[in-house]
Design an enzyme around this catalytic site. Structure first.
Site, PDB file in Angstrom:
ATOM      1  N   SER A  68       0.841  -1.183   0.000  1.00 48.56           N
ATOM      2  CA  SER A  68       0.000   0.000   0.000  1.00 48.56           C
ATOM      3  C   SER A  68       0.889   1.251   0.000  1.00 48.56           C
ATOM      4  O   SER A  68       1.664   1.448  -0.932  1.00 48.56           O
ATOM      5  CB  SER A  68      -0.967  -0.032   1.180  1.00 48.56           C
ATOM      6  OG  SER A  68      -2.000   0.902   1.023  1.00 48.56           O
ATOM      7  N   HIS A  84      -6.909  -5.668  -1.798  1.00 51.66           N
ATOM      8  CA  HIS A  84      -5.817  -4.826  -1.300  1.00 51.66           C
ATOM      9  C   HIS A  84      -4.912  -5.666  -0.410  1.00 51.66           C
ATOM     10  O   HIS A  84      -4.978  -5.623   0.817  1.00 51.66           O
ATOM     11  CB  HIS A  84      -6.401  -3.637  -0.538  1.00 51.66           C
ATOM     12  CG  HIS A  84      -5.412  -2.524  -0.323  1.00 51.66           C
ATOM     13  ND1 HIS A  84      -4.768  -1.891  -1.348  1.00 51.66           N
ATOM     14  CD2 HIS A  84      -4.958  -1.937   0.817  1.00 51.66           C
ATOM     15  CE1 HIS A  84      -3.966  -0.958  -0.873  1.00 51.66           C
ATOM     16  NE2 HIS A  84      -4.063  -0.972   0.447  1.00 51.66           N
ATOM     17  N   ASP A 142      -8.688  -4.916  -6.195  1.00 54.11           N
ATOM     18  CA  ASP A 142      -8.331  -3.950  -5.154  1.00 54.11           C
ATOM     19  C   ASP A 142      -9.205  -2.700  -5.285  1.00 54.11           C
ATOM     20  O   ASP A 142      -9.146  -1.998  -6.291  1.00 54.11           O
ATOM     21  CB  ASP A 142      -6.852  -3.569  -5.311  1.00 54.11           C
ATOM     22  CG  ASP A 142      -6.310  -2.819  -4.107  1.00 54.11           C
ATOM     23  OD1 ASP A 142      -7.100  -2.171  -3.397  1.00 54.11           O
ATOM     24  OD2 ASP A 142      -5.089  -2.868  -3.885  1.00 54.11           O
TER      25      ASP A 142
END
Length: 315
Positions: free
Chosen positions: A147, A266, A234
């Protein structure tokens, strides 16, 4: 027992790990170049620290593992990434850079609009600290994370390509403008936070600022190996974020390995997918840094792994 400064063993929450060769995690306070104190955590390679003083007998190949968020923090304790990478022969350093939570508002707000700027300087300062302390081999430092940590990886290979020997980006955004323009509906209430902390998407000046902090527009600078992992579903960091930097690198003839999972979001939730990416990352890091790697063998079985680009980049 606080007065006696002693702890009494009660139980283990992970009995499967009893007797395994885990390494202690050392807490360290690292100063940024402008005087901020960054609480950081270091795990050394197995067998490298006979005195258990937090300094290896010789500088080690290292992985700077950057947390996501970025409005989150690293904590002391059992960390599977630290233990896995330390077992494979790497010193692992995680840094609570400015903008991390848990250290007060001043520290949090010091990260406002500092993506790829002072927030990245903090990571570089931590690497320099590890080199100065004879912990890290300056020629064998990789950057890795998911991320925001994936974004930091891309920034590391584009803004400061001389600093890192390789990068592993997991669901990291490559273009802050497209990231903010494609946010999921459930993020809408915090748009004002993004504007304050990242940049203003509503003005042309703001868009230009966001582009200036985006690795996508600096792919020419990439000179070190890069592995990207992405989930096709995602909702936070869309597949397009990885697709576009892979395409830009291909257009420039720059090698990249791209692992795409059609049933993930994600990060990797299915154990088979998580294991398969760990196997790829381990082989990739062994090639780039010289650490140990278990043969992939059947580690890809049952995973949904597809490799649109760069299978030859991973042994």
């Amino acid at each position: 027992d606080r007065p006696a400064k002693q702890a009494t063993y009660l139980l283990t929450a992970r009995p499967a790990l009893e007797g395994k060769p885990l390494m202690p995690m050392h807490a360290r306070a690292i100063k940024s170049r402008d005087g901020l104190e960054m609480v950081s955590y270091l795990t050394l390679p197995i067998g490298s620290d006979p005195e258990v003083d937090g300094v290896p007998a010789a500088p080690a190949p290292s992985v700077l593992f950057v947390h996501g968020g970025p409005w989150a923090r690293d904590e002391w304790g059992y960390n599977p990434y630290h233990q896995w990478l330390a077992n494979r022969g790497y010193a692992v350093l995680s840094v609570n850079f400015r903008g991390s939570t848990g250290f007060g508002k001043k520290f949090l707000n010091a990260g406002n609009r500092e993506w790829a700027a002072k927030m990245h300087d903090d990571l570089i300062d931590a690497v320099d600290w590890a080199v100065a302390q004879k912990i890290a081999d300056p020629k064998k430092v990789a950057i890795m994370g998911g991320s925001y940590g994936g974004y930091a990886t891309l920034v590391g290979l584009t803004f400061t390509p001389e600093k890192f020997a390789a990068g592993v980006d997991i669901v990291g955004p490559s273009n802050l403008e497209t990231l903010l323009s494609s946010i999921p509906p459930y993020w809408a209430p915090i748009l004002a936070v993004f504007e304050q902390r990242m940049g203003d998407l509503k003005t042309e000046e703001g868009k230009a600022f966001l582009r200036s902090r985006s690795p996508l527009f600096k792919v020419d600078a990439i000179s070190k190996p890069l592995l990207i992992g992405q989930g096709a579903n995602d909702p936070r960091v869309k597949q397009a974020e990885s697709d576009q930097i892979v395409s830009a690198m291909q257009a420039k003839g720059i090698p990249v390995a791209y692992a795409l999972y059609p049933d993930e979001g994600h990060g990797f939730a299915r154990p088979e997918n998580n294991l398969s990416f760990a196997a790829l990352a381990e082989a990739f890091l062994a090639r780039c840094l010289g650490g140990r790697a278990e043969p992939i063998g059947g580690d890809l079985a049952g995973s949904s792994l597809t490799v649109p680009v760069g299978a030859e980049e991973v042994p």
